[in-house]
Enzyme design. Structure first.
Site, PDB file in Angstrom:
ATOM      1  N   ALA A  71       0.840  -1.195   0.000  1.00 11.41           N
ATOM      2  CA  ALA A  71       0.000   0.000   0.000  1.00 11.41           C
ATOM      3  C   ALA A  71       0.873   1.243   0.000  1.00 11.41           C
ATOM      4  O   ALA A  71       2.045   1.204   0.404  1.00 11.41           O
ATOM      5  CB  ALA A  71      -0.913   0.003   1.223  1.00 11.41           C
ATOM      6  N   ASP A  72       0.277   2.329  -0.451  1.00 12.34           N
ATOM      7  CA  ASP A  72       0.931   3.619  -0.360  1.00 12.34           C
ATOM      8  C   ASP A  72      -0.143   4.686  -0.186  1.00 12.34           C
ATOM      9  O   ASP A  72      -1.227   4.578  -0.766  1.00 12.34           O
ATOM     10  CB  ASP A  72       1.766   3.927  -1.604  1.00 12.34           C
ATOM     11  N   THR A  73       0.168   5.688   0.624  1.00 12.96           N
ATOM     12  CA  THR A  73      -0.778   6.758   0.932  1.00 12.96           C
ATOM     13  C   THR A  73      -0.149   8.102   0.611  1.00 12.96           C
ATOM     14  O   THR A  73       1.019   8.334   0.931  1.00 12.96           O
ATOM     15  CB  THR A  73      -1.166   6.722   2.429  1.00 12.96           C
ATOM     16  N   ALA A 108      -3.637   3.630  -2.109  1.00 14.62           N
ATOM     17  CA  ALA A 108      -3.753   2.560  -3.100  1.00 14.62           C
ATOM     18  C   ALA A 108      -3.224   1.283  -2.466  1.00 14.62           C
ATOM     19  O   ALA A 108      -2.260   1.306  -1.697  1.00 14.62           O
ATOM     20  CB  ALA A 108      -2.959   2.887  -4.351  1.00 14.62           C
TER      21      ALA A 108
END
Length: 189
Positions: A71-73, A108
């Site tokens: 994930a990445d924010t 995502a």
């Protein structure tokens, strides 16, 4: 679940959130993954690009029964991406920009097995109250939010005193949209 779940993140918040789903998982972190993105990537595409890049780093070591969650924010204000602050001054600058304004938080997630990948993004809008300079400095000095996109953790003191409202998933703002993640994992079970 037909897969052994691997959380590919050292984030204590992501670990806590995934644990809340009562799903067995292990944490596996590959250090040094390149987290840069092409300079022309639109803000909404950055977390997708980085979740994908992180997932790709695991493919060579994955077993057929494993499912890796990456994930990445990012925090987006006026079309600018506020990533993790470089230092104290950068964190203070970011929080002054967010003060009294609404911004978007985009996370995502990529769910990857050796033969398939599912990706999704979740967007939440956070409305910050006006923050005094002393409040911002207190938060940065006490909580040291240098590992957080946008220089804040909604679950910390600054969220208690600064967040007027939120549209969308609170957990997305923390860094993992667990409701959507749970539904996507159900599809793969």
């Amino acid at each position: 679940m037909n897969y052994r779940i691997i959380l590919a993140s050292g984030s204590p918040r992501r670990k806590e959130l995934l644990k809340g789903l009562d799903i067995d998982f292990e944490v596996r972190v590959i250090p040094g993954i390149d987290e840069t993105h092409p300079p022309d990537t639109p803000p909404d595409g950055i977390p997708v690009c980085l979740a994908r890049r992180k997932a790709d780093a695991y493919l060579a070591t994955m077993k057929p029964d494993e499912l890796v969650i990456t994930a990445d924010t990012v925090v987006v204000l006026d079309g600018d991406v506020l990533e993790k602050p470089a230092d104290r001054d950068d964190a203070i600058r970011m929080l002054h920009r967010l003060s009294g304004r609404k911004h978007r938080v985009i996370t995502a997630v990529a769910l990857t097995t050796v033969d398939r990948r599912t990706e999704f993004s979740v967007v939440s809008t956070v409305d910050f109250a006006e923050l005094a300079a002393a409040e911002i400095e207190y938060y940065v000095d006490r909580y040291k939010p240098f590992d957080k996109a946008g220089a804040y953790g909604i679950q910390e003191w600054i969220g208690y005193i600064g967040v007027r409202g939120i549209e969308g998933s609170f957990y997305n703002v923390m860094g993992l949209p667990v409701q959507r993640l749970y539904r996507e994992l159900e599809k793969l079970a």
